[in-house]
Design a protein around this motif. Sequence first.
Motif, mmCIF file in Angstrom:
data_model
loop_
_atom_site.group_PDB
_atom_site.id
_atom_site.type_symbol
_atom_site.label_atom_id
_atom_site.label_comp_id
_atom_site.label_asym_id
_atom_site.label_seq_id
_atom_site.Cartn_x
_atom_site.Cartn_y
_atom_site.Cartn_z
ATOM 1 N N LEU A 178 56.397 44.435 8.781
ATOM 2 C CA LEU A 178 57.448 43.608 9.387
ATOM 3 C C LEU A 178 58.714 44.411 9.632
ATOM 4 O O LEU A 178 59.384 44.243 10.669
ATOM 5 C CB LEU A 178 57.740 42.412 8.478
ATOM 6 N N ALA A 179 59.059 45.287 8.691
ATOM 7 C CA ALA A 179 60.247 46.131 8.885
ATOM 8 C C ALA A 179 60.030 47.114 10.032
ATOM 9 O O ALA A 179 60.955 47.397 10.800
ATOM 10 C CB ALA A 179 60.558 46.889 7.595
ATOM 11 N N LEU A 180 58.805 47.604 10.175
ATOM 12 C CA LEU A 180 58.504 48.541 11.251
ATOM 13 C C LEU A 180 58.674 47.884 12.615
ATOM 14 O O LEU A 180 59.129 48.522 13.582
ATOM 15 C CB LEU A 180 57.080 49.077 11.086
ATOM 16 N N LEU A 181 58.305 46.617 12.713
ATOM 17 C CA LEU A 181 58.480 45.908 13.973
ATOM 18 C C LEU A 181 59.965 45.832 14.360
ATOM 19 O O LEU A 181 60.313 45.945 15.526
ATOM 20 C CB LEU A 181 57.886 44.505 13.865
ATOM 21 N N ARG A 182 60.809 45.619 13.385
ATOM 22 C CA ARG A 182 62.244 45.519 13.686
ATOM 23 C C ARG A 182 62.833 46.879 14.035
ATOM 24 O O ARG A 182 63.678 46.999 14.931
ATOM 25 C CB ARG A 182 62.969 44.936 12.481
ATOM 26 N N TRP A 183 62.425 47.924 13.333
ATOM 27 C CA TRP A 183 62.964 49.254 13.582
ATOM 28 C C TRP A 183 62.558 49.811 14.943
ATOM 29 O O TRP A 183 63.287 50.563 15.561
ATOM 30 C CB TRP A 183 62.525 50.208 12.493
ATOM 31 N N CYS A 184 61.344 49.447 15.361
ATOM 32 C CA CYS A 184 60.823 49.982 16.629
ATOM 33 C C CYS A 184 61.274 49.140 17.810
ATOM 34 O O CYS A 184 60.964 49.482 18.933
ATOM 35 C CB CYS A 184 59.305 50.058 16.596
#
Length: 330
Positions: A324-330
């Motif tokens: 979920l954090a990766l989705l926001r960072w990307c």
Amino acid sequence: MERFALAAAVVLGFALTAALCSLFVPLRRVLERREQQQPIQSEQPRPAPLRAPLWGGLCAAAGTVAAVGVGWLAACVGQPELLGSEGQLMTRLLTALAGSLAFGAVGLAEDVARMRSPAALGLRRDLRLLLEALAAAFVLLLLRAAGCLPRGLGVPGAGYVLLGSAVPFLWAVLMVALAECARVAERDEGTVCGAAFVAMLALMMVEAGLGVSGLAVLPAALAGALVALGLWAFPPARLGAGCCGSLLAAGAIGCIPLSLDMTSLTVPLALPFWAAGGLLAAQLLCAKRTGKPLRCWVKKHKMSPETVFLCSFALSAVGYVLALALLRWC
């Protein structure tokens, strides 16, 4: 209607898998009893029985396919535009499902080879890697033919990075490596079911959040099937996922993000599988120096199958948060 389709996929995947598993448990006992009563007609040793036979993976695969069909039909009734060419949703769904089943078929071949071999060693390593590479190539060719093959990778802080002509090779290596790690994790009863269940929940939420709930019927159906299989695979296992179920789950974790052009999600969602593969690699590197494999260390410190399952589930939760954090960072 979208929620109804997801609910139908989950419930049907659970119900069908549970029904099939309940039929195979007594059948397994009958076959084992007959095998023990048969006289030995030659000096060759009998094939060693599997701790967790392949039938659990077959039950999960059959339940998933049927649940995906019903869930997709229900989603199309509410949204007829899903059958159109916009976004190629049906193509992406069928490709992810076909890729998952292709890896599951490789696992099935591994299980059958274990049952036929007196030493229960399974397929030769080179043959197994070749079959997994062919399954990965099959998925990549389908996506390329449909024009859905990802051209890059989402990197935190850098956005979407194009990778050029190396894309197919990198995706193939990633899926083969994930399949091998899942095969290693299959040795621990129930681990694959718990880890893959969390990954399927994450993918279902991601697809629903992206507005492509029709595609979410695949992770929803597989999540329901894994819950049902987990009832029989949790230690002590009566039926296990086997390599068939393990590679089916690994194929879904690899192929679903690939069909969505979100391949970066595969790394965090498969964190328990990477950990199992990393432990095996450490075992191979340390065995020559210490003379004792890591499994001896596990037994010495009294790590029960239940503890291994809980550790794997915790790693899955960490991978869920990272995804979920990766989705926001990307």
